[in-house]
Design a protein around this motif. Sequence first.
Motif, short mmCIF file in Angstrom:
data_model
loop_
_atom_site.label_atom_id
_atom_site.label_comp_id
_atom_site.label_asym_id
_atom_site.label_seq_id
_atom_site.Cartn_x
_atom_site.Cartn_y
_atom_site.Cartn_z
N ARG A 112 -25.68 -9.46 -17.09
CA ARG A 112 -24.99 -8.47 -17.94
C ARG A 112 -25.46 -8.69 -19.36
O ARG A 112 -25.41 -9.81 -19.87
CB ARG A 112 -23.48 -8.63 -17.87
N GLU A 113 -25.89 -7.61 -20.00
CA GLU A 113 -26.32 -7.69 -21.41
C GLU A 113 -25.44 -6.75 -22.21
O GLU A 113 -25.41 -5.54 -21.98
CB GLU A 113 -27.79 -7.27 -21.51
N HIS A 114 -24.70 -7.30 -23.16
CA HIS A 114 -23.74 -6.52 -23.94
C HIS A 114 -24.39 -6.02 -25.22
O HIS A 114 -25.07 -6.76 -25.92
CB HIS A 114 -22.52 -7.38 -24.30
N THR A 115 -24.19 -4.75 -25.51
CA THR A 115 -24.59 -4.19 -26.79
C THR A 115 -23.36 -3.47 -27.34
O THR A 115 -22.40 -3.24 -26.61
CB THR A 115 -25.76 -3.18 -26.65
N TRP A 118 -23.17 -0.05 -25.12
CA TRP A 118 -23.14 -0.07 -23.67
C TRP A 118 -23.42 -1.47 -23.16
O TRP A 118 -23.76 -2.36 -23.92
CB TRP A 118 -24.14 0.93 -23.08
N HIS A 119 -23.28 -1.62 -21.84
CA HIS A 119 -23.65 -2.86 -21.17
C HIS A 119 -24.78 -2.54 -20.20
O HIS A 119 -24.67 -1.59 -19.41
CB HIS A 119 -22.48 -3.43 -20.37
N LEU A 168 -16.76 1.39 -18.51
CA LEU A 168 -16.24 0.03 -18.60
C LEU A 168 -14.72 0.02 -18.62
O LEU A 168 -14.08 -0.85 -18.01
CB LEU A 168 -16.78 -0.66 -19.86
#
Length: 197
Positions: A112-115, A118-119, A168
């Motif tokens: 999981r990459e969080h920005t 968005w993810h 989310l």
Amino acid sequence: MFTGIIEERGEIVDLVRLDASARLSVRGPLVTRGAHPGHSIAVNGCCLTVTDVTPDGIFTADVMAETLARTTFADARPHDAVNLERPVPSDGRFGGHIVQGHVDGTGTILRREHTPQWHLVEIGVPRDLIRYVVPKGSIAVDGVSLTVVDVREEPEPAFTVALIPTTLANTTLGLRQVGERVNLEVDVLAKYVQRLP
């Protein structure tokens, strides 16, 4: 038929394991409005037949051995959150993609990459299903209609999706962690194309 646009995040109330099946009870006040035994409700993308409905919004469904083997219901426990959707009515809006509620298998969240916006979520997929997954194509993950961002076949098959804040907040995908399994239904149109001579 479903569209993958989740109507409600429900909760498993009870899961009774039987010899070759299970009886699942789910709280879903919205999706049980007007529901009767024999109606269908998708639970985490799996189409189940309602066997009972209580006035306080709990429905019960039987889960057969094949469904337990192909889905994450084998790991389900009371209090687990689940995505719920009623079948789309013939005059309803078609907002997602064609989702049958027939889960093809499970995938595992790898990353999981969080920005801020968005993810990005990378999901490992069984090798026999990756041929049906294409960039910019559709896939249902725990019943949620998503657009595939990227696909890789080696070293292990996986695809990436981007989850917007609404997804989310309103589905269980905001809760899923690395290492957890999710239900997958590939695009039925891709399966038909694969079968063409």
